[in-house]
Every structure is written in structure tokens, then in C-alpha cells.
Write an enzyme that holds these catalytic residues in place. Structure first.
Site, PDB file in Angstrom:
ATOM      1  CG  HIS A   1     -26.696 -17.236  26.696  1.00  0.00           C
ATOM      2  ND1 HIS A   1     -27.545 -16.490  26.265  1.00  0.00           N
ATOM      3  CD2 HIS A   1     -26.269 -16.776  27.650  1.00  0.00           C
ATOM      4  CE1 HIS A   1     -27.868 -15.701  26.134  1.00  0.00           C
ATOM      5  NE2 HIS A   1     -27.349 -15.006  27.636  1.00  0.00           N
TER       6      HIS A   1
ATOM      7  N   PRO B   1      -5.893  -6.823  10.981  1.00  0.00           N
ATOM      8  CG  PRO B   1      -5.740  -8.460  12.071  1.00  0.00           C
ATOM      9  CD  PRO B   1      -4.994  -7.225  11.602  1.00  0.00           C
TER      10      PRO B   1
ATOM     11  CG  HIS C   1      -1.590  -1.409   1.217  1.00  0.00           C
ATOM     12  ND1 HIS C   1      -1.536  -2.156   1.502  1.00  0.00           N
ATOM     13  CD2 HIS C   1      -3.660  -1.186   1.648  1.00  0.00           C
ATOM     14  CE1 HIS C   1      -2.577  -3.094   1.391  1.00  0.00           C
ATOM     15  NE2 HIS C   1      -3.513  -2.531   1.345  1.00  0.00           N
TER      16      HIS C   1
ATOM     17  CG  HIS D   1     -21.797 -19.933  33.561  1.00  0.00           C
ATOM     18  ND1 HIS D   1     -20.562 -18.647  33.648  1.00  0.00           N
ATOM     19  CD2 HIS D   1     -23.168 -19.766  33.731  1.00  0.00           C
ATOM     20  CE1 HIS D   1     -21.465 -18.720  34.742  1.00  0.00           C
ATOM     21  NE2 HIS D   1     -22.809 -18.900  34.176  1.00  0.00           N
TER      22      HIS D   1
ATOM     23  CG  PHE E   1     -20.932 -14.273  25.238  1.00  0.00           C
ATOM     24  CD1 PHE E   1     -22.355 -14.464  23.794  1.00  0.00           C
ATOM     25  CD2 PHE E   1     -21.171 -14.031  26.462  1.00  0.00           C
ATOM     26  CE1 PHE E   1     -23.231 -14.636  24.684  1.00  0.00           C
ATOM     27  CE2 PHE E   1     -22.899 -13.960  26.822  1.00  0.00           C
ATOM     28  CZ  PHE E   1     -23.965 -14.616  25.653  1.00  0.00           C
TER      29      PHE E   1
ATOM     30  CD  GLU F   1     -19.477 -10.157  24.793  1.00  0.00           C
ATOM     31  OE1 GLU F   1     -20.611 -10.110  25.757  1.00  0.00           O
ATOM     32  OE2 GLU F   1     -19.478  -9.051  24.286  1.00  0.00           O
TER      33      GLU F   1
ATOM     34  CG  HIS G   1      -3.380  -0.750   5.144  1.00  0.00           C
ATOM     35  ND1 HIS G   1      -4.061  -0.676   5.888  1.00  0.00           N
ATOM     36  CD2 HIS G   1      -3.731   0.215   4.864  1.00  0.00           C
ATOM     37  CE1 HIS G   1      -4.935   0.424   6.187  1.00  0.00           C
ATOM     38  NE2 HIS G   1      -4.355   1.450   5.004  1.00  0.00           N
TER      39      HIS G   1
ATOM     40  CG  ASP H   1     -11.238   7.114   6.080  1.00  0.00           C
ATOM     41  OD1 ASP H   1     -12.025   8.388   6.830  1.00  0.00           O
ATOM     42  OD2 ASP H   1     -10.089   7.043   4.923  1.00  0.00           O
ATOM     43  N   GLY H   2     -10.888   2.918   7.686  1.00  0.00           N
ATOM     44  CA  GLY H   2     -11.035   1.667   8.244  1.00  0.00           C
ATOM     45  C   GLY H   2     -10.889   1.272   9.206  1.00  0.00           C
TER      46      GLY H   2
END
Length: 666
Positions: free
Chosen positions: A475, A127, A39, A463, A439, A414, A79, A164-165
Site C-alpha cells: 500500500h 484502448p 481496419h 496516503h 492504486f 478504480e 479501430h 468483442d474486444g
């Protein structure tokens, strides 16, 4: 460079600053072009801010990229990696040959920056949005460290550069909400608002008033010409003076600023510039057209003229450390907790009794709270369920008014929680985040980045099976344990009882790998007492919990809440069939797989019939049982009912398990 262009030495200081930026653009163009990948445009629009920051404001040690009190710079727009690699070359951390090997196998200049691979890279980014989140975590950790070690020991800033991303990813917005709520005034975010994405103009998909949104997040908002060095300098100085709020500098920039004919073009975003465009741009920027990766030594010397002051700042810091150590004998051990990840001796409670493993975890947290100051974390609005309430009451919540608090109130966020605790871990604070196992889906990207960076973040998931009961299939985790075990480098720990939870917790506390603790809602009977009281080791990942009576004919592997069921079933099968049945407890498959072949074959003899039992999807266990082995699990979504009814429904009773195994053996 034509004959009328003055040499670098002949330029004024202001012109030298601009020419250094031009040289950085040349390195960026050449690196991306040589790799035929990368880039260019975004790196061009961001380079003015990054240069001013690195040249005039960023505090670092030229000889030690890991100095604790350095300012942190996180390139969330990963990038644009050729930008940070070029700056690291100016700092002296990265050789020119590495820039020439951009995006090549085995180089220190991969496509996106990677922590632990390249000196000066503070976090693995790429990411989008997660770099912003980790920057928030670093700024939070720095505030906590500052409150415990003193302002003379910790006075660093955290800077991040995003595009922006990044701000279109909800994880970034969730972490920025928290940064404003926490009052992280030493966090400075530069938003390169060039209005271009890979697919074209940003206004095709977004019309958010970013300035107004961040004001509502309780941030200082500064809007400037992001390519004006004077405006950038003043904005950074203004941001550094903030006493209560983090600051976002919205830099209105031009994509591919400085290109000969392609300024503002989306075609420069995710591709190398054409050869003719590079030649024309170099002419425009005063760079020799026939020279690749060109930067004269005198330009490097000009950039590094601040190095003596940076070295003096490091020496002053070392002197402050020595003075504090002489005055306070408790200071050095505390400092080492933050700077060397030194875990102090922990006086763990006796947990050899019936209880849920989530409750055992809560007791362990409370023990650590008193002894390990460089340890912090919290729950995603599930303190009572995750059993983190006692820890919260002991150490108190972090807030804008109380920076010594080490319980972090994340709210129902989360994924932001995962990014923030990774940032805290990268800074030097041992960090945990808790929620329900189901989750973990929301956190998977942060779990993966923790593993990719090989950092010891603790992910606490309670859980852990259908035994959570009436909340039902939304759940109840089914596929989560095997899917988490697929992440390379992540240690998934599922202890069989409260006592083993202690050993799993201690492993996680000392681990350089990220860890998952999968913990029960329901009571578990003590089953591992004899093993651990006789010197057994959790570090082997799997071990013989019940020896066979007579000749070995069957091995049953189990984890967590199913270990007691395996023990009961083994006894019944021996009684019924007269076959020797061994029970292997496998609290951590990853640790077991790291053992020698001799050890693994001794525990799980290759030619012995093997059965695995776990209240989760079955696929991952066939590597131990073989394709013809039996795996007793759950390969469908759960149901809403009391826990005992669900266990009966899904066949997790002694009668059902024994019946299945006997039929399998026959």
C-alpha cells in the site's frame, strides 16, 4: 457500376438507404487502402447500425458539433475509425480531403478517433473498453444535469458502439455493472457481435453468455440481426422507451459484410482489403470501380434531408432556455456551470492549521458542494480514508431513485472509476475520483487518456508515501509520483500543508489539464502561510519558501510532507556550516517547467549545488539537481511499521538528512 444499375435518383427510398451504406463501405475501403493501414472488416459489420442511428435517431446540430443537448455517440471500437469519419462527412463536419488523409501526419483523421481534434468525435478511443466506460460517464453526467436543469433542457441520449474486444476488457464490464446499478436508462450500447478478432474466431478465447451477463447487470437486452435496418430501427426505438434500465442491443453481424469474397474473414480485421477484392466489392455494391472516395452529392442530400428538423429542434431548445432564464434569474448561472464549465466563486474555509492534507481536501470538497452544482465524483470505497464522507453527506449519493445526488459510489473499481469520471468531464461536469496513490496503478490508462484528451478531470490520491504506515509495501507508493510526472499534460500537485492544499485544489478546479492531488495521511505543520498571505502564487509550480542567509551556496528542493523537513534541515546546515541555504517548495513540477527560463534560473540558479528531498523514487529529480546532485528518496519498496519508525528507517529525519547533505558537500 454497370449500365443496368439505376442511378441514385431513380432508386426507391429503401434502396437509397442501402446504397448510402454501400457508399460508406466504399469510403471505408478506400481510406484504409490508401493509408495501407487500418481496419475494414469491423467497420463493415458495424456500419448498418451506425447508419440507421445517424440517419434516423441521433440528434445533433449540423452547424454546431458541440451543442450541449446533442445526443452523444462514442465509438468504443476506435479501430473502426474510418466508419465514424465517413459518417462525419455525411454530417458535414469533415471534408473529403481529410478522409483521403486517413492516418497521415497532421490530418483530422488519425488512426483512432481523438477528442478535440475532429469535430463530432466525443471521446478519444482506441484502448478497448474505455469508450464504453466514458459513455457510462456521459450518460451519468447527463442524468445529473437533467435532474438539476430540467427535462426540457436535457433530454439527450448516449449511444456507444463496441465490439468483442471491448467487452473482454474488465474496465468495460465494471462500468456496465455500475450503469445497471445506477439505472442509466438513456444509455444505449450496440454490441457488434461479429465473432471475429484480429487473431481469429472469438470462440478460441471466450464463451461468455453476454446476454445473460448483462441481464444480471440489470440491463435491458435485445438481440437482433445487426445488419437488418428494420430490426435496428425498432431496437433503438424500444431502447429509447426504457424507463429504468440501460439497454444493450446485441447485433449478430457478419465481419466484412458485403465483401465480394472475404465476408467473415479475420484477414479483413486489421488490414486493408487487396486491390482486386476492393474492385470486386465495389462491383457488388454498385460503386464505380475506377472512382475512389466516391459519394454523389444527391446521396449526401438524401442523408441530410432530416437537417431542417434537427435545426428546428435546436431552435426550440434555445427558446426553452430563454423562457427559463426569464422565469428564474438563478437559471443562467447554473446552466453556464454545465455548458461553459463556469466555476462559481468559492468561499473556501480557513485551513492555516496543522492537519493531514487529505483532511484539508475533505473540507474543501464540502465548501464546493454548496456552491458548484456541476461538480461530482466519489471514492473507490474509501470515503472515510479519502475524506469524501462529508461531501457525500451534503450532496447525497447518486442512485437510480435520486438523480440529483452528486456523490458517486464507485465501489472497489478504480479503473472503471477513472473511465467514468473522464466521461463525466467530457460531458461538462467537473469530476473527481479518489483512492490511495498506490492504486493509481489500476487507473493509469484512464489517467493517460485524460491527459491525451486535455480534459480537467481531478484524480485524488491520498496516503501518498510510506508514512501511511502499517499497511506495508503493498500500500506504500514509491515509484508512483515520478511515474505520474512522466505523463505529458498531467499536473501532479503535492501540497506542503493544509493551506497550500486549498491553492492546489483551486488550481485543479479551474484547470483544463487533468490533475493529480497527492495528499497525506499524516498531520503536516503549517509552513506556507507567509508565502500565500503575502500574495504568493501556486500557478508558478515552484517558489522560494526560505531565503538563504548570506551568499547562496545550497538549494534544497522538497515537496509535500518533506517540505517541513527541508526547512528544518536548511536551518541546521546554515547553523553548522555557515553556508547560505535556500529551500524551494515544488508542489507542481509541470507548472514550474512551464515558467520562463529567467524565472526558473532565478529560483534554481544553474551553478548552485542542489539537493532534492521526496519520499519517493529518486530518478525524476536529477533534471533539477544535475547528475552530480544529491537526491534523498526511497528506491526500494516500503516496510510494515508505524510511520515514525519508517521515516527513521528510510532516513527522513532532520539528523539523517543533515548528515547526508554535509557529507555530500564535503
Amino acid at each position: 457500376m454497370n449500365s443496368a444499375t439505376p442511378t441514385f435518383a431513380m432508386m426507391s427510398d429503401n434502396d437509397k438507404e442501402q446504397q448510402l451504406v454501400n457508399y460508406l463501405k466504399g469510403l471505408i475501403m478506400d481510406g484504409v487502402r490508401q493509408a495501407n493501414s487500418g481496419h475494414t472488416g469491423g467497420a463493415f459489420s458495424s456500419v448498418d447500425f451506425a447508419y440507421v442511428l445517424f440517419q434516423k435517431h441521433l440528434r445533433f446540430d449540423p452547424e454546431d458539433s458541440g451543442w450541449f443537448n446533442r445526443d452523444r455517440f462514442i465509438l468504443s471500437a476506435g479501430h473502426e475509425s474510418m466508419l465514424i469519419y465517413s459518417l462525419l462527412h455525411l454530417q458535414g463536419y469533415l471534408d473529403m480531403e481529410e478522409l483521403k488523409n486517413f492516418r497521415q501526419l497532421g490530418s483530422k483523421t488519425p488512426g483512432h478517433p481523438e477528442y478535440g481534434l475532429t469535430a463530432g468525435v466525443e471521446a478519444t478511443t482506441g484502448p478497448l473498453g474505455q469508450g464504453v466506460g466514458m459513455a457510462v460517464g456521459m450518460a451519468l453526467a447527463a442524468q445529473i444535469a437533467r435532474s438539476h436543469l430540467g427535462e426540457d433542457i436535457v433530454d439527450s441520449y448516449t449511444y456507444a458502439l463496441c465490439g468483442d474486444g471491448d467487452l473482454q476488457e474488465p474496465v468495460a464490464l465494471g462500468t456496465c455493472q455500475l450503469a445497471g446499478h445506477y439505472g442509466l436508462n438513456r444509455l444505449i450500447l450496440f454490441y457488434d457481435f461479429n465473432k471475429i478478432q484480429i487473431s481469429g474466431q472469438v470462440d478460441r478465447n471466450d464463451s461468455t453468455d453476454i446476454a445473460q451477463m448483462f441481464r444480471s447487470f440489470q440491463w435491458n437486452v435485445l438481440e437482433i440481426d445487426g445488419n437488418d435496418h428494420g430490426a435496428i430501427d425498432q431496437a433503438i426505438l424500444h431502447a429509447q422507451c426504457s424507463k429504468e434500465k440501460p439497454t444493450i442491443i446485441i447485433g449478430h453481424t457478419t465481419m466484412a459484410k458485403g465483401c465480394a469474397t472475404m465476408e467473415g474473414s479475420a484477414d479483413t480485421h486489421g488490414a486493408p482489403l487487396p486491390h482486386e477484392e476492393i474492385a470486386a466489392t465495389k462491383r457488388r455494391l454498385g460503386i464505380p470501380e475506377d472512382a475512389s472516395f466516391y459519394i454523389p452529392q444527391e446521396a449526401l442530400n438524401f442523408f441530410r434531408r432530416r437537417f431542417p428538423l434537427l435545426r428546428e429542434h435546436r431552435r426550440s431548445w434555445e427558446k426553452a432556455i430563454q423562457d427559463r432564464a426569464k422565469a428564474d434569474h438563478n437559471f443562467t448561472p447554473l446552466l453556464e456551470q454545465f455548458t461553459r464549465s463556469m466555476v462559481p466563486p468559492i468561499d473556501y474555509p480557513n485551513l492555516d492549521e496543522k492537519m493531514p492534507t487529505r483532511k484539508a481536501f475533505g473540507k474543501l470538497l464540502e465548501a464546493v458542494a454548496d456552491q458548484y452544482i456541476a461538480f461530482a465524483g466519489g471514492s473507490a470505497d474509501l470515503e472515510p480514508s479519502n475524506n469524501t464522507t462529508g461531501f457525500m453527506q451534503k450532496v447525497q449519493d447518486y442512485s437510480r431513485d435520486f438523480h440529483q445526488g452528486r456523490s458517486i459510489p464507485f465501489g472497489v473499481r478504480e479503473f472503471p472509476m477513472g473511465a467514468i469520471i473522464n466521461g463525466m468531464q467530457l460531458y461538462g461536469i467537473k469530476s473527481f475520483g479518489a483512492t490511495f496513490l498506490v492504486f493509481s496503478d489500476y487507473m493509469r490508462a484512464s489517467l493517460r487518456l485524460a491527459a491525451l484528451q486535455n480534459i480537467g478531470t481531478m484524480f485524488i490520491f491520498t496516503h501518498d508515501s510510506v508514512s501511511l504506515g502499517e499497511d506495508g509495501p503493498t500500500h506504500q507508493p514509491i515509484e508512483h509520483l515520478p511515474s505520474l510526472r512522466l505523463i505529458p499534460g498531467l499536473h501532479v500537485l503535492r501540497p506542503a500543508d493544509a493551506l497550500e492544499t486549498r491553492y492546489a485544489f483551486d488550481h485543479a478546479l479551474h484547470s483544463q489539464n487533468p490533475t493529480v492531488l497527492a495528499l497525506t495521511r499524516q498531520d503536516l505543520e503549517p509552513v506556507t502561510s507567509a508565502y500565500y498571505h503575502n500574495g504568493g502564487s501556486f500557478s508558478q509550480g515552484g517558489y522560494i519558501l526560505r531565503k538563504e542567509n548570506g551568499e547562496l551556496e545550497l538549494v534544497i528542493i522538497a515537496t509535500g510532507s518533506e517540505v517541513k523537513l527541508a526547512l528544518d534541515s536548511a536551518a541546521k546546515i546554515e547553523e553548522t556550516l555557515g553556508k547560505g541555504v535556500r529551500v524551494v517548495n515544488m508542489p507542481c513540477c509541470e507548472l514550474f517547467d512551464m515558467q520562463s527560463a529567467d524565472y526558473r534560473n532565478d529560483i534554481l540558479p544553474p551553478c548552485t549545488t542542489t539537493v532534492a528531498i521526496e519520499a519517493a523514487a529518486t530518478g525524476g529529480w536529477y533534471k533539477y539537481t544535475g547528475r552530480q546532485g544529491l537526491v534523498i528518496g526511497i528506491d526500494q519498496f516500503g516496510e510494515s511499521a508505524p510511520a515514525d519508525k519508517l521515516l527513521q528507517h528510510f532516513g527522513f529525519t532532520q539528523e539523517s538528512v543533515v548528515d547526508k547533505i554535509i557529507k555530500f558537500l564535503k
